[in-house]
Design a protein around this motif. Structure first.
Motif, PDB file in Angstrom:
ATOM      1  N   UNK A 115       1.534  10.258   6.518  1.00 49.33           N
ATOM      2  CA  UNK A 115       0.583  10.150   5.409  1.00 49.33           C
ATOM      3  C   UNK A 115      -0.436   9.046   5.675  1.00 49.33           C
ATOM      4  N   UNK A 116      -1.576   9.148   4.988  1.00 51.61           N
ATOM      5  CA  UNK A 116      -2.623   8.138   5.074  1.00 51.61           C
ATOM      6  C   UNK A 116      -2.880   7.603   3.677  1.00 51.61           C
ATOM      7  N   UNK A 117      -3.002   6.274   3.550  1.00 52.91           N
ATOM      8  CA  UNK A 117      -3.263   5.643   2.256  1.00 52.91           C
ATOM      9  C   UNK A 117      -4.751   5.770   1.952  1.00 52.91           C
TER      10      UNK A 117
ATOM     11  N   UNK B 143      -5.596   0.532   2.121  1.00 47.46           N
ATOM     12  CA  UNK B 143      -6.427   1.717   2.345  1.00 47.46           C
ATOM     13  C   UNK B 143      -6.723   1.910   3.835  1.00 47.46           C
ATOM     14  N   UNK B 144      -6.534   3.145   4.325  1.00 48.46           N
ATOM     15  CA  UNK B 144      -6.815   3.457   5.723  1.00 48.46           C
ATOM     16  C   UNK B 144      -5.591   3.441   6.616  1.00 48.46           C
ATOM     17  N   UNK B 145      -4.504   2.802   6.170  1.00 43.13           N
ATOM     18  CA  UNK B 145      -3.303   2.738   7.003  1.00 43.13           C
ATOM     19  C   UNK B 145      -2.587   4.085   7.010  1.00 43.13           C
ATOM     20  N   UNK B 146      -1.947   4.377   8.141  1.00 45.71           N
ATOM     21  CA  UNK B 146      -1.153   5.598   8.252  1.00 45.71           C
ATOM     22  C   UNK B 146       0.291   5.216   8.539  1.00 45.71           C
ATOM     23  N   UNK B 147       1.206   6.054   8.093  1.00 48.56           N
ATOM     24  CA  UNK B 147       2.614   5.782   8.341  1.00 48.56           C
ATOM     25  C   UNK B 147       3.475   6.976   8.008  1.00 48.56           C
TER      26      UNK B 147
ATOM     27  N   UNK C  94       6.737   7.840  -6.702  1.00 48.04           N
ATOM     28  CA  UNK C  94       6.371   6.907  -5.631  1.00 48.04           C
ATOM     29  C   UNK C  94       6.996   7.325  -4.308  1.00 48.04           C
ATOM     30  N   UNK C  95       6.419   6.817  -3.221  1.00 51.23           N
ATOM     31  CA  UNK C  95       6.962   7.038  -1.877  1.00 51.23           C
ATOM     32  C   UNK C  95       7.037   5.710  -1.146  1.00 51.23           C
ATOM     33  N   UNK C  96       7.973   5.629  -0.210  1.00 50.43           N
ATOM     34  CA  UNK C  96       8.118   4.451   0.630  1.00 50.43           C
ATOM     35  C   UNK C  96       7.559   4.818   1.997  1.00 50.43           C
ATOM     36  N   UNK C  97       6.496   4.133   2.424  1.00 48.31           N
ATOM     37  CA  UNK C  97       5.825   4.462   3.681  1.00 48.31           C
ATOM     38  C   UNK C  97       6.024   3.322   4.667  1.00 48.31           C
ATOM     39  N   UNK C  98       6.312   3.688   5.911  1.00 43.61           N
ATOM     40  CA  UNK C  98       6.565   2.720   6.972  1.00 43.61           C
ATOM     41  C   UNK C  98       5.353   1.816   7.205  1.00 43.61           C
ATOM     42  N   UNK C  99       5.558   0.492   7.172  1.00 51.27           N
ATOM     43  CA  UNK C  99       4.537  -0.533   7.431  1.00 51.27           C
ATOM     44  C   UNK C  99       3.365  -0.491   6.450  1.00 51.27           C
TER      45      UNK C  99
END
Length: 107
Positions: free
Chosen positions: A13-15, A21-25, A36-41
């Motif tokens: 996913x991408x924030x 904003x802009x991070x992917x994980x 809600x979701x828990x996204x890596x890093x």
């Protein structure tokens, strides 16, 4: 309250909004009850940890992920990038598809 969730564990996913904003994980966990979701890093917070010799945990300040709202992330399609999710019936099962290029997101 239970929110309909189109995002699954291990999705890329991408924030799209917020401080990250802009991070992917990769999605580590999904919380449909709170939406809600828990996204890596992503959405890293500091947590004070007390030492526990039995579990071999050193004390101090640890960093860990914090849940982020589902509305603030977008699934990344392997062929065309961040996209919305659609649904199609493929044979006898329902498959999530990319709304941009109609590629299936489920293996």
């Amino acid at each position: 309250m239970h929110i309909r969730v189109d995002i699954k564990r291990n999705d890329q996913v991408k924030v799209i909004t917020g401080r990250d904003k802009g991070k992917q994980g990769r999605v580590l966990r999904v919380f449909p009850g709170s939406g809600k979701v828990l996204v890596e890093h992503v959405m890293m917070v500091k947590k004070n940890v007390r030492p526990n010799p039995q579990r071999n945990i050193k004390g101090g300040i640890a960093e860990q992920e914090s849940p982020i709202a589902i509305s603030n992330v977008m699934v990344v399609c392997p062929s065309c990038g961040p996209s919305r999710i659609g649904h199609k019936k493929h044979g006898s099962r329902h498959v999530r598809i990319c709304r941009r290029c109609d590629a299936p997101l489920d293996k």
